[in-house]
Design an enzyme around this catalytic site. Structure first.
Site, PDB file in Angstrom:
ATOM      1  N   SER A 174       0.773  -1.081  -0.160  1.00 46.38           N
ATOM      2  CA  SER A 174       0.037  -0.187  -0.017  1.00 46.38           C
ATOM      3  C   SER A 174       0.778   1.311   0.098  1.00 46.38           C
ATOM      4  CB  SER A 174      -0.980  -0.002   1.203  1.00 46.38           C
ATOM      5  OG  SER A 174      -2.100   0.234   0.983  1.00 46.38           O
ATOM      6  N   ASP A 395      -8.417  -6.932  -4.919  1.00 43.80           N
ATOM      7  CA  ASP A 395      -7.999  -5.688  -4.036  1.00 43.80           C
ATOM      8  C   ASP A 395      -8.516  -4.248  -4.859  1.00 43.80           C
ATOM      9  OD1 ASP A 395      -6.752  -3.606  -2.878  1.00 43.80           O
ATOM     10  OD2 ASP A 395      -4.756  -4.248  -2.855  1.00 43.80           O
ATOM     11  N   HIS A 420      -6.059  -7.433  -1.098  1.00 38.08           N
ATOM     12  CA  HIS A 420      -4.960  -6.494  -0.640  1.00 38.08           C
ATOM     13  C   HIS A 420      -3.547  -6.971   0.196  1.00 38.08           C
ATOM     14  CE1 HIS A 420      -3.753  -2.116  -0.549  1.00 38.08           C
ATOM     15  NE2 HIS A 420      -3.684  -2.158   0.542  1.00 38.08           N
TER      16      HIS A 420
END
Ligand SMILES: *[C@@H]1O[C@H](CO)[C@@H](O)[C@H](O)[C@H]1NC(C)=O
Ligand SMILES: *[C@@H]1O[C@H](CO)[C@@H](O)[C@H](O)[C@H]1NC(C)=O
Ligand SMILES: *[C@@H]1O[C@H](CO)[C@@H](O)[C@H](O)[C@H]1NC(C)=O
Ligand SMILES: *[C@@H]1O[C@H](CO)[C@@H](O)[C@H](O)[C@H]1NC(C)=O
Ligand SMILES: *[C@@H]1O[C@H](CO)[C@@H](O)[C@H](O)[C@H]1NC(C)=O
Length: 457
Positions: A174, A395, A420
């Site tokens: 991320s 995701d 994710h």
């Protein structure tokens, strides 16, 4: 986006186009999986004296940056350093949740380092005052955070016996994945190679957002079983952000097994939640809201222990919500829009001015919309090397990721059935084949690049 209708009764909840609450961050990986053969997490905690301002010379203070270290499997004199570039949250949480690093440490003979991002966890440049005003918040930028990482790496290589020759592999997910990639790009001598998990930019098409009308705060509060009933229209902002965040987080943790990464959840939680949602057009706002409240309970009350739902506890209690909001108000501007076509709710165009005003009201700063692209080069990264971008096709952030390999050493991996950062998590017997293959491929690239680095030294 200040609210709106003071003469309420009529509540306009807009989950609109704003970066608020949308934490890309989510990326650490999780903990309590059902199987128990995991390498146990054990680390030593250290604090490094960092310059508060790396780029100017007036502010000469320093602060203690926390980092965690595990050398149990490290082959000194050559074994690599796996360096987790901390993102917006407590580093111990990312450490505990990035099972991938723990799983591969032995095979690679690696030293594990988890470095905390400034302004999160314990790494506060001005102690408890750090968030008190714009002057103190001024040093919360990705550039400063990257410089912290580069300086720390240099110091570790100098002071840890046996680390001089170690290759450093930056790992993150991320926002942390973006940091890992940028660290490689901006400080290529610090990091030999890098592994970055998804989310190089952000997706809006998959985001679900709400726009609904209710009769009042009381109805909403009851419907959602809130611990603290909403009292003023302003509080709806917080509620809205909380819902939105819950939603995105839920999609991110759509793992194939029962897991407790952000919250204890069933396997494939999105399927479970969607049972409660009414997608048909024609349902009343109340029905829609009722479905949403049931869905939210799957997220917050899977265990059945929740007496009420606490909107002050974000879905991601270990993440620094305020800090991330500040970052999205300065250089990490991530417009989130819904177009009413690819998603289920009302169209809301991105309104930069409104967002900027909200930032100004909250922090006395205004976003620089293009800055991140200028300083990091946007998507044209073809001049760089040794980066793996892995993406899960479940995701919600995927469409913002780098999904196509750009060269032999700029490798994109698409994980079929992956939420994710599924690949950053511990191995699990429920992992889809695609994830197992992805992890193996990632390790193969690590080994290849470590070898190349050794021969070119
Ligand atoms: C840091 O700045 C303060 C105030 O500007 C000054 O008094 C102090 O001598 C400086 N310290 C160092 C080590 O330069
Ligand atoms: C991470 O794990 C350590 C050791 O098991 C524990 O002390 C710590 O509380 C955990 N941190 C978080 C945020 O879960
Ligand atoms: C959580 O679940 C339990 C058991 O089903 C239920 O009694 C309780 O009311 C739920 N709490 C909330 C806030 O919905
Ligand atoms: C809600 O969460 C906040 C922040 O963790 C906490 O201070 C507060 O006591 C909680 N409220 C209830 C009713 O549990
Ligand atoms: C990307 O950058 C390279 C040099 O780094 C340049 O040659 C190329 O034209 C750029 N491509 C685009 C689409 O801007």
């Amino acid at each position: 986006m200040r609210l709106i209708n003071t003469a309420l009764l009529f509540l306009l909840l807009i989950l609109s186009c704003k970066a608020l609450g949308l934490k890309p961050q989510l990326l650490g990986r999780h903990t309590a999986q059902t199987n128990s053969q995991h390498t146990s997490v054990s680390y030593k905690t250290f604090y490094f004296d960092q310059q508060i301002d790396h780029f100017g010379f007036l502010e000469n203070g320093t602060f203690k940056q926390r980092y965690l270290l595990n050398d149990q499997h490290w082959h000194k004199e050559g074994g690599p350093i796996l360096f987790y570039t901390g993102n917006e949250g407590d580093i111990t949480w990312f450490c505990n949740n990035t099972g991938f690093m723990w799983d591969v440490a032995e095979d690679l003979g690696a030293l594990l380092v988890f470095a905390e991002h400034r302004y999160y966890g314990e790494s506060m440049p001005f102690g408890e005052e750090s968030y008190s005003n714009a002057k103190y918040l001024n040093y919360l930028t990705s550039e400063q955070a990257l410089a912290d990482f580069a300086v720390l790496i240099k110091a570790l290589k100098k002071t840890l016996p046996g680390a001089q020759k170690s290759s450093v592999i930056a790992i993150g997910g991320s926002y942390g994945g973006m940091l890992a990639a940028w660290l490689r790009m901006k400080y290529p001598s610090a990091v030999r190679m890098l592994f970055c998990v998804s989310s190089y930019g952000f997706s809006w098409t998959h985001l679900i957002s709400f726009s609904f009308i209710g009769e009042g705060l009381q109805w909403l509060s009851q419907e959602f079983g809130l611990c603290n009933p909403l009292k003023t229209p302003d509080e709806v902002y917080g509620f809205k952000a909380w819902l939105q965040e819950t939603w995105v987080n839920l999609a991110m943790v759509d793992y194939p097994y029962e897991a407790n990464f952000l919250q204890p959840l069933p396997a494939w939680p999105v399927k479970v939640v969607c049972k409660n949602l009414h997608f048909n057009t024609g349902v009343s706002d109340k029905q829609l809201l009722n479905g949403i409240s049931q869905a939210v309970r799957v997220y917050y009350n899977y265990t059945g222990d929740a007496v009420c739902l606490n909107t002050s506890q974000t879905a991601t209690g270990n993440l620094g919500f305020l800090g991330w909001f500040y970052q999205s108000c300065t250089e990490m501007v991530m417009p989130i829009c819904t177009d009413g076509v690819a998603d289920m709710f009302e169209p809301q165009p991105w309104n930069f001015q409104a967002f900027s005003d909200e930032c100004y009201n909250q922090f006395r700063v205004r976003p620089r919309e293009d800055w991140a692209e200028i300083v990091y080069g946007g998507r044209n990264i073809s001049a760089h090397s040794n980066i793996i971008f892995s993406n899960g096709n479940l995701d919600p952030w995927m469409s913002g990721g780098v999904t196509r390999s750009l060269s032999e050493s700029l490798v994109a991996i698409m994980i079929d059935g992956g939420a994710h950062h599924l690949d950053l998590r511990y191995n699990s017997e429920f992992d889809p084949e695609s994830v197992i293959k992805t992890r193996a491929l990632e390790v193969r690239y690590f080994k290849q690049w470590i070898k190349q680095a050794a021969t070119t030294q």
